[in-house]
Structures are given as structure tokens and as C-alpha cells.
Design a protein around this motif. Structure first.
Motif, short mmCIF file in Angstrom:
data_model
loop_
_atom_site.label_atom_id
_atom_site.label_comp_id
_atom_site.label_asym_id
_atom_site.label_seq_id
_atom_site.Cartn_x
_atom_site.Cartn_y
_atom_site.Cartn_z
N ILE A 24 0.84 -1.20 0.00
CA ILE A 24 0.00 0.00 0.00
C ILE A 24 0.87 1.25 0.00
CG2 ILE A 24 -1.74 1.29 1.30
CD1 ILE A 24 -2.74 -1.41 2.37
N ARG A 25 1.98 1.21 0.72
CA ARG A 25 2.88 2.36 0.79
C ARG A 25 3.56 2.64 -0.55
NH1 ARG A 25 3.83 4.78 5.42
NH2 ARG A 25 2.99 3.84 7.33
N ALA A 26 3.53 1.69 -1.44
CA ALA A 26 4.13 1.89 -2.76
C ALA A 26 3.14 2.50 -3.75
CB ALA A 26 4.65 0.55 -3.30
N TRP A 27 1.87 2.64 -3.35
CA TRP A 27 0.87 3.22 -4.25
C TRP A 27 1.18 4.69 -4.52
CZ3 TRP A 27 -4.49 1.20 -2.13
CH2 TRP A 27 -4.54 -0.19 -2.30
N ARG A 28 0.86 5.12 -5.72
CA ARG A 28 1.14 6.50 -6.12
C ARG A 28 0.26 7.49 -5.34
NH1 ARG A 28 1.13 7.50 -12.43
NH2 ARG A 28 2.78 5.92 -12.14
N PHE A 29 -0.98 7.08 -5.03
CA PHE A 29 -1.92 7.99 -4.36
C PHE A 29 -2.05 7.70 -2.87
CE2 PHE A 29 -4.08 4.41 -6.30
CZ PHE A 29 -4.82 3.88 -5.26
N LYS A 30 -1.03 7.08 -2.29
CA LYS A 30 -1.11 6.69 -0.88
C LYS A 30 -1.28 7.88 0.06
CE LYS A 30 3.93 6.71 -0.18
NZ LYS A 30 4.22 7.26 -1.54
N ASP A 31 -0.76 9.04 -0.32
CA ASP A 31 -0.84 10.21 0.55
C ASP A 31 -2.27 10.72 0.72
OD1 ASP A 31 1.89 10.14 0.86
OD2 ASP A 31 2.30 11.57 -0.75
N HIS A 32 -3.15 10.31 -0.16
CA HIS A 32 -4.55 10.74 -0.07
C HIS A 32 -5.38 9.86 0.85
CE1 HIS A 32 -3.99 13.65 -3.28
NE2 HIS A 32 -3.44 12.71 -4.03
N LEU A 33 -4.86 8.69 1.19
CA LEU A 33 -5.64 7.75 2.00
C LEU A 33 -6.02 8.31 3.38
CD1 LEU A 33 -3.90 4.33 1.16
CD2 LEU A 33 -6.06 5.24 0.30
N PRO A 34 -5.09 8.94 4.12
CA PRO A 34 -5.49 9.49 5.43
C PRO A 34 -6.57 10.56 5.31
CG PRO A 34 -3.10 9.31 5.28
CD PRO A 34 -3.64 9.05 3.91
N LEU A 35 -6.53 11.37 4.25
CA LEU A 35 -7.54 12.41 4.08
C LEU A 35 -8.91 11.80 3.81
CD1 LEU A 35 -5.54 14.92 1.84
CD2 LEU A 35 -6.01 15.11 4.28
N LEU A 36 -8.95 10.79 2.96
CA LEU A 36 -10.21 10.12 2.65
C LEU A 36 -10.73 9.35 3.86
CD1 LEU A 36 -9.38 8.77 -0.93
CD2 LEU A 36 -10.83 10.72 -0.33
N ALA A 37 -9.82 8.72 4.59
CA ALA A 37 -10.24 7.98 5.79
C ALA A 37 -10.80 8.92 6.85
CB ALA A 37 -9.06 7.19 6.36
N GLY A 38 -10.33 10.16 6.85
CA GLY A 38 -10.76 11.12 7.85
C GLY A 38 -12.21 11.53 7.74
N ILE A 39 -12.85 11.28 6.58
CA ILE A 39 -14.27 11.65 6.43
C ILE A 39 -15.20 10.44 6.48
CG2 ILE A 39 -13.67 13.69 5.06
CD1 ILE A 39 -14.61 12.16 2.58
N THR A 40 -14.65 9.25 6.70
CA THR A 40 -15.49 8.05 6.66
C THR A 40 -16.49 8.00 7.81
OG1 THR A 40 -13.73 6.80 7.79
CG2 THR A 40 -13.82 6.68 5.38
#
Length: 356
Positions: free
Chosen positions: A280-296
Motif C-alpha cells: 500500500i505504501r508503494a501506491w502513487r496515491f497513498k498520501d490521499h488515503l489518510p484524508l479520505l479515511a478522515g471523512i469516513t
């Protein structure tokens, strides 16, 4: 071997939160045969869409339970018990009460049922039923945290197995063989899906051997096939879809989240995601995951309101569309609107207290 983890920086937890929030919306839209326009007084091929949704996306709430156990059972390493309860009340209890009371009035419950009675009966907002279990778990955490902090690995595994046997295996056997087993609920501190909370902590804090993982994944696959096969097979033999036939009871039990087949599936999913952290850490868009998780969490709180007001509109304009169009369109629109509302409402001063 036990290894302490702190989860603020682990992306697999963020990804699980995102996937689970989408799964919740799938179950509450496409998993509802009425919303799909599926005939419910007999089993049809269209009914398979609804049945499979409730099986394949049933992991949503159990995954949230496992994440909660993984995150909070180590709270003594970070702060005292008073701080723990203060944080849980502000982040979970207050939003839950606020949105429940708001729904009580907006959904018209006040016209027929007293507020307190409706609240205690868990009948205001159906998807909010998980809050009652999570709050009961929080009340048990000060005791359970001592078990995870000072108990041996053998003791922890024994406790998990005992709870799984009483709460996941015996209920299914009782249904399958038609026996009444009143002692199923006799295990102290064993209710409220405790098996998921403890298993989440255990998997998150231990390295699982490759051979054990392979066995777990194989067992989960077999249990998923069992869930699908038995549910669809028994549904075909009954006059109504299982989602609308709780009185018979035996069909839903084969994919109920409390029972053994689904426990195996969820446990394997959580284990697989944890051991995919490096990928998962190798994904190109990994930096967006915490932001998206923050609104779940906001999506979970708001999506019942969005469904209540928006679903009639979607049915009006898409009701004549092929079922596969409705199946994917309904949850996608509900999810995106709920996410947008979460972002917009958080901009209101003071909103952070009810929409964390």
C-alpha cells in the motif's frame, strides 16, 4: 510474537476505513431489495443482487470493530482511563446522540414513539445499531486492556477462541440442528461482538506466520463459498427473500456477522490488509488515503439522512433502468453526496463536536 503498533501512520487502517464505509453504503442501498425494485414475495434472479450484496459486503461493521479493538486496547500506553473515556465520549457518544435525536424529528418518529423508548429500542436510525455495541465495548475496555497488556499470548488466544465458540459457533449449530441453547448467552463479558474487538487487537499486534496465513485464507474462502451457497440455495426454497424474512431466521444466520463463517472471512481480510502495508505504501496515491479515511465516520453518520431524502429522487429517475445500473448508481451517488456533505458541514463553526 507480540509487537506493539501505533496506528496513526499505518495506511492499511486508512484503506480499511475507506473500503468499509463504501461497503456500509452498498448494504444500505443495493442490499435493500425494495430500493432495487426487486420482488420480495418470491425468489427471483434479480433477488440475487440483493442477497449477494448482504453477503459480500457484510465485513463493513466487523472490520470497524476490529479497528476499534486494535486502536483502543493499547490506550494505557498513551493516556489514563479518564482521558480515554473523555475522548470516546466526545468523538463517538456525542455525535451518535446528536444525529439520533435529529433523525428522530426529521424522520417523523416523534409522531408515534417517545424519544427515550425509540432510542433505547435502537429504532431511530437502523444503521446506528453498531453504536450500541461499540459503546458497550468502550465500557469494557479498562478491564480488557489489562488482559491485552499483561496477559500472555496463550491466555489471549484462549479467550478469543472461547468467545468465538460461544458467540459464533454455537449459535450457528443451534440454527442448523434446530436446538435451543439458552446457555449461549451465559458467557460473561462475551456479548457485543467481542470476538472482533479482541481479534483485531491480536492480529494488529502480532506477526502471523506465513503457513498460518495460508490456512486462514483458505478457510475464509471456503466459508465465503458456504455462505453464498447455503444462503442462495435456501432462499430459492422459501417464498420470500431472506432479508425480509427474519421470522424464519435460519437463512440469515449463515451470513450473519456474529457467526463463524463471516468471522473467518473478516479475520482473513483484516490479516491480509495488515500484511499488505508495504504494498500500500508503494501506491502513487497513498498520501490521499489518510484524508479520505478522515471523512469516513462522517459518511457513516450522514448516509442514512442522504438515503432518506435522496433515494426517492434516484428511484424516480433511475427506477426503470436495468438492475445493474441501479445497483451501482445508487450507492455511488449516496456515498459521494454523503462525503461532500461531510466536508461542507465541517466548515460550520462548532460542527467538529457533532461531526468529528
Amino acid at each position: 510474537m507480540r509487537k506493539r503498533y501505533y496506528f496513526m501512520d499505518l495506511l492499511f487502517m486508512d484503506l480499511l476505513a475507506i473500503v468499509s464505509s463504501l461497503a456500509v453504503v452498498m448494504m444500505h442501498t443495493s442490499g435493500n431489495a425494495t430500493y432495487l425494485g426487486v420482488v420480495v414475495n418470491k425468489f427471483t434472479s434479480d433477488g440475487v443482487w440483493s442477497v449477494l450484496t448482504n453477503i459480500l459486503f457484510a465485513f463493513a461493521v466487523p472490520i470497524f470493530f476490529m479497528q476499534s479493538g486494535a486502536k483502543v486496547l493499547n490506550y494505557r500506553d498513551r493516556y489514563d482511563t479518564k482521558s480515554f473515556f473523555t475522548k470516546r465520549i466526545s468523538k463517538v457518544v456525542i455525535p451518535f446522540v446528536f444525529w439520533s435525536v435529529l433523525a428522530y424529528f426529521l424522520f417523523g418518529k416523534w409522531q408515534s414513539v417517545p424519544l427515550l423508548k425509540s432510542f433505547l429500542a435502537e429504532s431511530i436510525v437502523g444503521p446506528y445499531c453498531f453504536f450500541y455495541n461499540i459503546i458497550a465495548f468502550y465500557l469494557s475496555v479498562p478491564v480488557l486492556s489489562l488482559l491485552t497488556k499483561y496477559g500472555s499470548d496463550r491466555l489471549l488466544k484462549g479467550a478469543i477462541c472461547l468467545i468465538v465458540f460461544f458467540k459464533s459457533v454455537l449459535p450457528l449449530l443451534a440454527v442448523a440442528f434446530g436446538y435451543s441453547m439458552p446457555f449461549i448467552n451465559a458467557l460473561p463479558l462475551g456479548g457485543g461482538y467481542l470476538q472482533y474487538f479482541l481479534a483485531g487487537w491480536y492480529v494488529a499486534n502480532h506477526e502471523i506466520a506465513p503457513a498460518t496465513k495460508k490456512k486462514l485464507y483458505l478457510l475464509a474462502l471456503l466459508m465465503l463459498v458456504l455462505e453464498i451457497g447455503l444462503t442462495l440455495g435456501l432462499s430459492y426454497r422459501t417464498p420470500r427473500l431472506p432479508y425480509y424474512n427474519y421470522s424464519l431466521g435460519y437463512i440469515k444466520n449463515f451470513y450473519d456477522i456474529a457467526n463463524f463463517p463471516e468471522f473467518c472471512v473478516v479475520l482473513a481480510l483484516f490479516t491480509w490488509m495488515k500484511h499488505s502495508e508495504d504494498k500500500i505504501r508503494a501506491w502513487r496515491f497513498k498520501d490521499h488515503l489518510p484524508l479520505l479515511a478522515g471523512i469516513t465516520f462522517g459518511i457513516y453518520l450522514l448516509h442514512p439522512f442522504v438515503i432518506y431524502y435522496l433515494m426517492p429522487v434516484l428511484q424516480k429517475y433511475l427506477g426503470a433502468s436495468p438492475i445493474y445500473v441501479r445497483y451501482f448508481a445508487y450507492p455511488l451517488v449516496i456515498y459521494l453526496v454523503s462525503a461532500a456533505l461531510t466536508v461542507l458541514l465541517r466548515k460550520i463553526p462548532g460542527a467538529k463536536y457533532v461531526l468529528p
